[in-house]
Design a protein around this motif. Structure first.
Motif, mmCIF file in Angstrom:
data_model
loop_
_atom_site.group_PDB
_atom_site.id
_atom_site.type_symbol
_atom_site.label_atom_id
_atom_site.label_comp_id
_atom_site.label_asym_id
_atom_site.label_seq_id
_atom_site.Cartn_x
_atom_site.Cartn_y
_atom_site.Cartn_z
ATOM 1 N N ALA A 1 -7.053 24.677 52.160
ATOM 2 C CA ALA A 1 -5.747 24.069 52.423
ATOM 3 C C ALA A 1 -5.825 23.117 53.609
ATOM 4 C CB ALA A 1 -4.707 25.157 52.677
ATOM 5 N N LEU A 2 -6.530 23.521 54.665
ATOM 6 C CA LEU A 2 -6.665 22.669 55.848
ATOM 7 C C LEU A 2 -7.408 21.383 55.508
ATOM 8 C CD1 LEU A 2 -6.244 22.229 58.837
ATOM 9 C CD2 LEU A 2 -8.293 23.599 59.289
ATOM 10 N N PHE A 3 -8.454 21.484 54.701
ATOM 11 C CA PHE A 3 -9.196 20.291 54.289
ATOM 12 C C PHE A 3 -8.317 19.386 53.425
ATOM 13 C CE2 PHE A 3 -11.829 17.981 51.281
ATOM 14 C CZ PHE A 3 -12.787 17.398 52.102
ATOM 15 N N ARG B 1 -16.910 15.442 57.742
ATOM 16 C CA ARG B 1 -17.582 14.524 58.672
ATOM 17 C C ARG B 1 -17.645 13.116 58.094
ATOM 18 N NH1 ARG B 1 -21.022 19.170 58.964
ATOM 19 N NH2 ARG B 1 -20.666 20.310 60.919
ATOM 20 N N GLN B 2 -17.907 13.023 56.786
ATOM 21 C CA GLN B 2 -17.960 11.711 56.152
ATOM 22 C C GLN B 2 -16.594 11.039 56.181
ATOM 23 O OE1 GLN B 2 -20.810 9.980 54.606
ATOM 24 N NE2 GLN B 2 -19.213 8.468 55.057
ATOM 25 N N ALA B 3 -15.541 11.831 55.975
ATOM 26 C CA ALA B 3 -14.188 11.275 56.005
ATOM 27 C C ALA B 3 -13.861 10.729 57.392
ATOM 28 C CB ALA B 3 -13.178 12.348 55.603
ATOM 29 N N ILE B 4 -14.263 11.458 58.431
ATOM 30 C CA ILE B 4 -14.032 10.978 59.803
ATOM 31 C C ILE B 4 -14.812 9.688 60.049
ATOM 32 C CG2 ILE B 4 -14.433 11.502 62.237
ATOM 33 C CD1 ILE B 4 -13.882 14.446 61.564
ATOM 34 N N ALA B 5 -16.053 9.644 59.560
ATOM 35 C CA ALA B 5 -16.874 8.439 59.739
ATOM 36 C C ALA B 5 -16.235 7.240 59.048
ATOM 37 C CB ALA B 5 -18.276 8.687 59.191
ATOM 38 N N ASP B 6 -15.681 7.443 57.878
ATOM 39 C CA ASP B 6 -15.034 6.345 57.157
ATOM 40 C C ASP B 6 -13.783 5.858 57.878
ATOM 41 O OD1 ASP B 6 -16.951 6.423 55.203
ATOM 42 O OD2 ASP B 6 -15.793 7.691 53.847
ATOM 43 N N HIS C 1 -18.854 25.336 56.955
ATOM 44 C CA HIS C 1 -18.288 25.469 55.610
ATOM 45 C C HIS C 1 -18.912 24.435 54.677
ATOM 46 C CE1 HIS C 1 -15.146 25.408 52.425
ATOM 47 N NE2 HIS C 1 -14.966 26.665 52.780
ATOM 48 N N ARG C 2 -18.920 24.727 53.371
ATOM 49 C CA ARG C 2 -19.521 23.802 52.403
ATOM 50 C C ARG C 2 -18.796 22.459 52.356
ATOM 51 N NH1 ARG C 2 -16.150 24.018 48.048
ATOM 52 N NH2 ARG C 2 -14.815 25.868 47.894
ATOM 53 N N LEU C 3 -17.540 22.404 52.841
ATOM 54 C CA LEU C 3 -16.800 21.147 52.867
ATOM 55 C C LEU C 3 -16.983 20.384 54.180
ATOM 56 C CD1 LEU C 3 -13.424 22.210 51.186
ATOM 57 C CD2 LEU C 3 -15.221 20.783 50.207
ATOM 58 N N THR D 1 -7.278 13.915 62.653
ATOM 59 C CA THR D 1 -6.949 15.142 63.389
ATOM 60 C C THR D 1 -7.144 16.370 62.510
ATOM 61 O OG1 THR D 1 -5.340 13.956 64.762
ATOM 62 C CG2 THR D 1 -5.122 16.354 64.628
ATOM 63 N N ALA D 2 -6.705 16.278 61.250
ATOM 64 C CA ALA D 2 -6.842 17.418 60.330
ATOM 65 C C ALA D 2 -8.310 17.730 60.065
ATOM 66 C CB ALA D 2 -6.115 17.113 59.027
ATOM 67 N N PHE D 3 -9.121 16.696 59.853
ATOM 68 C CA PHE D 3 -10.545 16.927 59.591
ATOM 69 C C PHE D 3 -11.249 17.484 60.826
ATOM 70 C CE2 PHE D 3 -10.014 13.526 56.209
ATOM 71 C CZ PHE D 3 -10.092 14.425 55.160
ATOM 72 N N GLU D 4 -10.862 17.008 62.008
ATOM 73 C CA GLU D 4 -11.458 17.535 63.243
ATOM 74 C C GLU D 4 -11.088 19.005 63.436
ATOM 75 O OE1 GLU D 4 -11.718 13.419 65.909
ATOM 76 O OE2 GLU D 4 -9.971 14.748 66.079
#
Length: 720
Positions: A132-134, A171-176, A164-166, A152-155
């Motif tokens: 849910a958090l992801f 990390r990729q989402a933050i990089a983008d 976690h497997r996600l 903020t949510a991804f951090e």
């Protein structure tokens, strides 16, 4: 006198203690009752969601979503302690996110996030909490375009779940977000799959490297229609399973080309969905099923613009797949290698079926009058024409193993998403498709054993013997046919259409869905009372059930017979008569027209399904279904004919009906009359004539059972 005082005091104390306990006992009973009520409400909400999913997106309204969301909300309000409370909150969040995308409603998307946050706060032990958090981050990023909130949510996710497997996807989402791509000159509508050039040392910008040998050329680029200017989403995964069979439905926003294949040791069936993107609430999802044959379902963004769905199953015998429209979904059927002998010998558990009272003629008439203005839009919709179908062929041979698609190049086009956690390792794949296709596919891995039951030539009893009331056994069950000395187990009675799908509508407003429901309920009651069968209804009210679900219900309950009840229609108002169908390919234009109407697909799709039926239909199952259809047709014709009114016998026919595809038991579809005929429509509105139809269908089923000569009906469908 005094010696009695202590005793009286003890008795009084005990009475007071009992009085004190009464509220707690009543509270415990009340809580248990509420939990049962919540489970029933959850099941009701699930049915409503399935009906919503079965409606084309263009026909859904915000009010439709609101009704289903309210149904799930009631689960929580009945008792927050229900085992389905957290699942209901997750489903509410998913529906709100879907509603937000469908109607570009940012308020619904924001409300979806609030539901996920409520779940995290109120149910910290829920298995849905981490995902849910992801998902909150994905909704902020993709649906609301709020990069700051998404980051903020991804951090927060990485801080709480660094391993976690996600986590790689977060990390990729933050990089983008931190390093957004430059505005593209021109966006590609689909993933571009190109063979890596030896001289370039890698893929060019806008390409995905697909490193294969020269004898195995890369798949050609295949476009998928855009939805609101973006790639179509994969929106849901549904499944039904038995010890040696599984059906999976992959819900899609649009018709898309796909590839299918198998990875052996252990067996995994995978589907690459071209030009698609995962809905945020599905990203990184896996479903641990563990119900026998189907072990696990995994889904991920395998490549930019390509979703991969992996089904972990027991050893596979064969599998097939086909697309259905309105709304689009990819239906997958997989059969295991369980020997026929063990399948037929499998002990079947009782499956009690509730028998609702049939609707009266007045109820059906009022329902028809209220809904006569609604048209059967589903029946008239057609599959969009796609040029790739000219080159798409069904492959029943096993091609040479090929390597999976290569990794995404760092220099990718701006139209592509970053690669997320892969759904499968780079293991040798055996493809069932030579190229991306929208046509049905079939792959035989090992031959299925056939077990043909002997059909008795001598008939030991007259049909009246079947018509006796079956007495309950010692344990109260009525699964034993004492009149014949046979066990027939379960019979599935399928009332066609329902809900928003009215079926054909007569000149005076009689709707097929109401007629066949009433007849089906009457038939079921006869089968229960006279034949002693366990009857399973695919629907017992005015609810829409998708075609793939109807067959899956029959297979999952390990039914012995399947009969689908429909009413016919023709442009010629004078057309009349009865006909019964079984599954097989046909060259009859008339039969194909009926199948296209009942399947709610185009003529082109019907011809494609013909090829699939040629591959999957076992000879023994065709023969048993033909025998079943013959008995039903004979009884239906004779039962509705009279001296002054000869009913036309239109005969036993074969056609590729979707509702019969994949059925593991003898199965037929009966067209009980023409609603389009004004005279017949008038008779069909009377309870007496409907009962006459039900009696005729019952006699046909009884005749088929009587001819099995002591062989369980189940043996005909269990051999796969």
């Amino acid at each position: 006198m005094r010696s009695g005082l202590p005793i009286r005091r003890l008795a009084l104390a005990a009475a007071l203690a009992a009085l004190c306990l009464l509220p707690s006992l009543a509270l415990a009973r009340s809580l248990a009752q509420r939990k049962i009520q919540a489970l029933a409400q959850f099941e009701s909400a699930e049915k409503m969601r399935e009906e919503l999913n079965g409606r084309p997106q263009s026909e859904r309204t915000a009010r439709d979503y609101g009704k289903v969301i309210a149904a799930y909300r009631r689960v929580y309000f009945i008792t927050p302690n229900s085992s389905k409370a957290d699942a209901s909150i997750v489903t509410m969040a998913e529906l709100l996110a879907e509603q937000g995308r469908a109607f570009e409603d940012t308020k619904a998307s924001q409300e979806s996030i609030k539901q996920y946050e409520f779940l995290i706060e109120q149910y910290p032990g829920s298995r849905h909490k981490t995902e849910a958090l992801f998902t909150i981050g994905k909704i902020y990023q993709e649906d609301l375009g709020d990069d700051d909130a998404a980051k903020t949510a991804f951090e927060d996710f990485l801080q709480q779940h660094p391993r976690h497997r996600l986590s790689p996807a977060a990390r990729q989402a933050i990089a983008d977000i931190e390093h957004p791509a430059k505005p593209p000159g021109k966006k590609s509508a689909q993933p571009v799959i190109a063979k890596a050039e030896a001289s370039s040392g890698g893929a060019q910008k806008g390409e995905t490297a697909d490193v294969k040998s020269q004898s195995e050329p890369a798949s050609k680029p295949v476009a998928a229609p855009l939805v609101n200017g973006r790639r179509p989403l994969v929106t849901g995964i549904r499944h039904w399973s038995t010890p040696d069979y599984t059906r999976v439905a992959i819900d899609l926003e649009e018709e898309i080309p796909y590839e299918a294949g198998r990875i052996p040791s252990p067996d995994r069936i995978f589907f690459d969905l071209h030009g698609t993107k995962l809905a945020p609430e599905l990203v990184g999802k896996s479903f641990d099923v563990e119900d026998g044959f189907l072990k696990r379902i995994r889904v991920a963004q395998y490549q930019p613009g390509m979703t991969r769905v992996v089904l972990e199953v027991a050893p596979v015998s064969e599998y097939s797949a086909f697309l259905l429209p309105n709304p689009y979904r990819l239906i997958v059927d997989i059969h295991g290698q369980q020997p026929a002998a063990s399948a037929s010998a499998r002990e079947r558990q009782p499956f009690p079926a509730e028998m609702p009272q049939p609707k009266t003629s007045a109820e059906n008439s009022s329902s028809a009058a209220a809904m006569s203005s609604r048209s059967a839009a589903v029946i008239r919709n057609e599959v969009p024409t796609d040029a790739v179908r000219k080159n798409a062929a069904i492959s029943s041979t096993t091609p040479s193993p090929v390597k999976p698609p290569g990794k995404t190049s760092a220099a990718r086009s701006d139209a592509e998403e970053p690669k997320e956690a892969p759904a499968e390792s780079k293991t040798a794949e055996v493809k069932a498709t030579e190229r991306p296709t929208t046509s049905p596919t079939f792959q035989a891995v090992t031959p299925r054993e056939e077990h043909k039951p002997s059909r008795g030539k001598e008939k030991e009893r007259e049909i009246e013997a079947i018509a006796r009331e079956a007495k309950p056994s010692a344990d109260g069950q009525r699964g034993l046919i004492r009149a014949l000395g046979l066990k027939i187990g379960k019979i599935v009675v399928d009332a066609g259409h329902g809900g928003h799908d009215t079926g054909t509508i007569g000149p005076r407003g009689l709707m097929e869905k109401d007629l066949v429901l009433d007849v089906s309920l009457r038939l079921g009651k006869l089968l229960e009372n006279r034949l002693g069968a366990d009857v399973i209804y695919t629907r017992n009210d005015d609810t829409f059930i998708p075609l793939e679900t109807r067959t899956a219900v029959a297979n999952q309950s390990e039914a012995d017979l399947f009969i689908s009840v429909h009413a016919n229609s023709s442009h010629d108002s004078g057309a009349r008569g009865v006909e019964t169908y079984y599954l097989n390919f046909t060259s009859s234009p008339e039969a194909l027209e009926v199948a296209a109407r009942e399947n709610a697909v185009s003529d082109k799709s019907i011809h494609e399904l013909q090829d699939l039926v040629k591959k999957i239909a076992l000879k023994e199952k065709i023969e048993e279904s033909r025998e079943f259809a013959t008995d039903v047709q004979r009884a239906l014709h004779s039962g509705l004919s009279s001296r002054g009114n000869s009913m036309r016998d239109r005969g036993v026919k074969k056609a590729p009906f979707i509702v019969l595809i994949g059925a593991n038991m003898p199965s037929v579809l009966a067209e009980i009359s023409f609603v389009s005929n004004p005279k017949d429509e008038h008779k069909l509105q009377t309870p007496e004539y409907r009962q006459k139809i039900a009696e005729s269908l019952y006699r046909g089923i009884g005749e088929y059972v009587r001819g099995l000569s002591g062989v369980k009906v189940a043996s005909a469908g269990a051999a796969h």
